[in-house]
Design a protein around this motif. Structure first.
Motif, PDB file in Angstrom:
ATOM      1  N   GLY A 333       3.816  -4.673  -1.277  1.00  0.00           N
ATOM      2  CA  GLY A 333       4.028  -3.634  -0.275  1.00  0.00           C
ATOM      3  C   GLY A 333       3.349  -2.334  -0.645  1.00  0.00           C
ATOM      4  O   GLY A 333       3.093  -1.491   0.222  1.00  0.00           O
ATOM      5  N   ARG A 334       3.051  -2.151  -1.931  1.00  0.00           N
ATOM      6  CA  ARG A 334       2.274  -0.986  -2.336  1.00  0.00           C
ATOM      7  C   ARG A 334       0.804  -1.220  -1.991  1.00  0.00           C
ATOM      8  O   ARG A 334       0.389  -2.345  -1.678  1.00  0.00           O
ATOM      9  CB  ARG A 334       2.461  -0.712  -3.835  1.00  0.00           C
ATOM     10  N   THR A 335       0.005  -0.176  -2.008  1.00  0.00           N
ATOM     11  CA  THR A 335      -1.381  -0.294  -1.543  1.00  0.00           C
ATOM     12  C   THR A 335      -2.358  -0.213  -2.701  1.00  0.00           C
ATOM     13  O   THR A 335      -2.111   0.452  -3.721  1.00  0.00           O
ATOM     14  CB  THR A 335      -1.711   0.811  -0.531  1.00  0.00           C
ATOM     15  N   TYR A 336      -3.465  -0.912  -2.518  1.00  0.00           N
ATOM     16  CA  TYR A 336      -4.589  -0.819  -3.443  1.00  0.00           C
ATOM     17  C   TYR A 336      -5.856  -0.615  -2.610  1.00  0.00           C
ATOM     18  O   TYR A 336      -6.144  -1.421  -1.722  1.00  0.00           O
ATOM     19  CB  TYR A 336      -4.707  -2.085  -4.305  1.00  0.00           C
ATOM     20  N   LYS A 337      -6.541   0.471  -2.890  1.00  0.00           N
ATOM     21  CA  LYS A 337      -7.718   0.863  -2.101  1.00  0.00           C
ATOM     22  C   LYS A 337      -7.391   0.923  -0.612  1.00  0.00           C
ATOM     23  O   LYS A 337      -8.160   0.484   0.246  1.00  0.00           O
ATOM     24  CB  LYS A 337      -8.883  -0.104  -2.356  1.00  0.00           C
ATOM     25  N   GLY A 338      -6.187   1.422  -0.326  1.00  0.00           N
ATOM     26  CA  GLY A 338      -5.778   1.633   1.048  1.00  0.00           C
ATOM     27  C   GLY A 338      -5.206   0.433   1.760  1.00  0.00           C
ATOM     28  O   GLY A 338      -4.752   0.541   2.895  1.00  0.00           O
ATOM     29  N   VAL A 393      -1.429  -1.188 -12.142  1.00  0.00           N
ATOM     30  CA  VAL A 393      -0.226  -0.609 -11.539  1.00  0.00           C
ATOM     31  C   VAL A 393      -0.430   0.887 -11.279  1.00  0.00           C
ATOM     32  O   VAL A 393      -0.027   1.411 -10.232  1.00  0.00           O
ATOM     33  CB  VAL A 393       0.995  -0.848 -12.444  1.00  0.00           C
ATOM     34  N   ALA A 394      -1.117   1.572 -12.202  1.00  0.00           N
ATOM     35  CA  ALA A 394      -1.370   3.008 -12.028  1.00  0.00           C
ATOM     36  C   ALA A 394      -2.279   3.284 -10.833  1.00  0.00           C
ATOM     37  O   ALA A 394      -2.227   4.377 -10.246  1.00  0.00           O
ATOM     38  CB  ALA A 394      -1.982   3.591 -13.299  1.00  0.00           C
ATOM     39  N   ALA A 395      -3.102   2.291 -10.467  1.00  0.00           N
ATOM     40  CA  ALA A 395      -4.045   2.475  -9.364  1.00  0.00           C
ATOM     41  C   ALA A 395      -3.399   2.209  -7.982  1.00  0.00           C
ATOM     42  O   ALA A 395      -4.054   2.422  -6.954  1.00  0.00           O
ATOM     43  CB  ALA A 395      -5.246   1.551  -9.543  1.00  0.00           C
ATOM     44  N   LEU A 396      -2.166   1.743  -7.972  1.00  0.00           N
ATOM     45  CA  LEU A 396      -1.509   1.426  -6.707  1.00  0.00           C
ATOM     46  C   LEU A 396      -0.961   2.681  -6.039  1.00  0.00           C
ATOM     47  O   LEU A 396      -0.469   3.600  -6.695  1.00  0.00           O
ATOM     48  CB  LEU A 396      -0.372   0.429  -6.944  1.00  0.00           C
ATOM     49  N   GLY A 397      -1.062   2.659  -4.699  1.00  0.00           N
ATOM     50  CA  GLY A 397      -0.514   3.763  -3.934  1.00  0.00           C
ATOM     51  C   GLY A 397       0.945   3.547  -3.586  1.00  0.00           C
ATOM     52  O   GLY A 397       1.488   2.464  -3.727  1.00  0.00           O
TER      53      GLY A 397
END
Length: 397
Positions: A333-338, A393-397
């Motif tokens: 449910g979190r985002t990666y590169k939007g 994980v740090a890169a997730l929005g």
């Protein structure tokens, strides 16, 4: 080209496919952290290799009996009695090209169209598809992480029907590393008494135990069920012999004869040279196994602690095998590169493509929201994998 309809229900092995992709990336020069393989990184013991070399030198390169060399079947019987307290005669043993073939032959020999096989989820990816290929229907019974992945006897009773021909047990388990306790095995035994289904126990990870307790087969806690118990095992994990392809099964004479018949008309005997190596392995010292298990225990502790230190990842400490089954549902449910991460398949793809970490998604194991990672690699590589997971994980929005 029109292919057989039975293939429509079969999926490629997720573990083999991901491992092949990771190796292809590595071959192209990428620094891939491969945590997908279920393969010991230790070498095959030298005394086992020497037995194979001696077999070549002496010309032991011809066919053997389909079920295996008599002396190897006798060695399997001695091993099962000494290590597992299970007594079998050589004509109740068949030697196969890997443990997977013993299970495949079992279902081919046992199942008719529409027969059912109970499989506990999470499961090794091949169990349901092997049942499908034999015309059977896998009946999936979920287990819960909070219960230590122990099957619920009441759920087993609900799943049993007149068409149930077998139940598959796997402890220590792939992919969870769960080990069934005596109480769990007694509960399973109580659930199946009164039903005539076969108990198929996959003991491939028997030697990879970190509990300090002896390995238990259901036959040890329920001797009355031994007449309908099939034990499948092999040397791939215990002796780091994955590529040698040597497995075996022991069980009711009628079923073993049926499995041999299947093998007669498919592969015939396992490699004669591998059989000589296996004989040496079964009769030889076990210090290499002890050293391997001790090292894996330390890697397990390091890796699982590192996983649990990453926000959004939670991992139960496995009691056996060499896999960490990490819960990543908090990341979905979190985002990666939007773009939102929707499932563990997409998460694993992102890890491999952008962070060069090969981890197997849980969906093919019947465990959506999880990823399976093996710790059969160096501590340096495990630490590198943990660093990249933290970066992901740090890169997730």
């Amino acid at each position: 080209m029109k292919l057989a309809r039975r293939l429509n229900a079969i999926k490629p092995s997720a573990t083999l496919a991901l491992n092949a992709r990771a190796k292809a990336l590595a071959a192209s020069g990428k620094d891939v952290v491969v945590l997908a393989a279920g393969e010991p990184d230790f070498d095959t013991p030298e005394f086992v290799k020497q037995a194979a070399i001696e077999a070549l030198r002496t010309g032991f390169t011809k066919y053997t009996a389909t079920a295996g060399m008599p002396e190897l079947r006798e060695a399997v019987c001695r091993k099962l009695e000494k290590d597992n307290g299970l007594k079998y005669a050589p004509d109740q043993v068949v030697v196969t090209a890997g443990g997977k073939q013993s299970l495949y032959n079992c279902f081919q020999a046992l199942l008719d169209e529409g027969d059912e096989v109970i499989v506990f989820a999470p499961y090794w990816v091949s169990y349901p598809d092997m049942v499908h290929l034999a015309g059977g229907t896998p009946v999936i019974v979920p287990t819960r992480e909070e219960d230590g992945y122990a099957p619920d006897p009441a759920a087993i009773k609900r799943a049993l029907t007149p068409r149930t021909r077998a139940i598959v047990l796997n402890s220590p388990a792939n992919p969870t590393g769960a080990v069934y306790s005596r109480a769990t095995l007694e509960g399973i035994a109580d659930a199946v008494r009164g039903h005539d289904c076969i108990l198929v126990t996959d003991d491939m990870y028997e030697k990879l135990l970190y509990t300090g307790q002896p390995f238990l087969n259901i036959g040890n806690v329920a001797p009355d069920l031994v007449p309908r118990l099939l034990v499948s095992n092999g040397l791939s994990k215990s002796h780091a012999m994955t590529g040698w392809r040597l497995g075996y099964a022991a069980g009711p004479k009628a079923l073993i004869s049926g499995m041999q018949l299947v093998q007669d008309q498919s592969t015939s005997n396992a490699s004669s040279i591998t059989q000589k190596a296996a004989l040496a392995a079964l009769n030889g010292p076990t210090d290499t196994i002890t050293a391997m298990v001790n090292e894996y225990r330390e890697r397990r502790d390091l890796f699982v602690a590192g996983l649990n230190a990453i926000p959004g990842i939670r991992c139960r400490l496995p009691e056996g095998a060499f896999y960490a089954m990490a819960d990543v549902r908090a990341l979905l449910g979190r985002t990666y590169k939007g773009k939102p991460l929707t499932d563990s398949l997409q998460l694993s793809e992102t890890l491999l493509n952008d962070f060069l970490v090969a981890a197997v998604p849980g969906d093919p194991f019947g465990a959506p929201g999880y990823i399976r990672m093996s710790f059969v690699t160096s501590r340096e590589v495990l630490q590198k994998g943990l660093t990249r997971l933290r970066d992901f994980v740090a890169a997730l929005g």
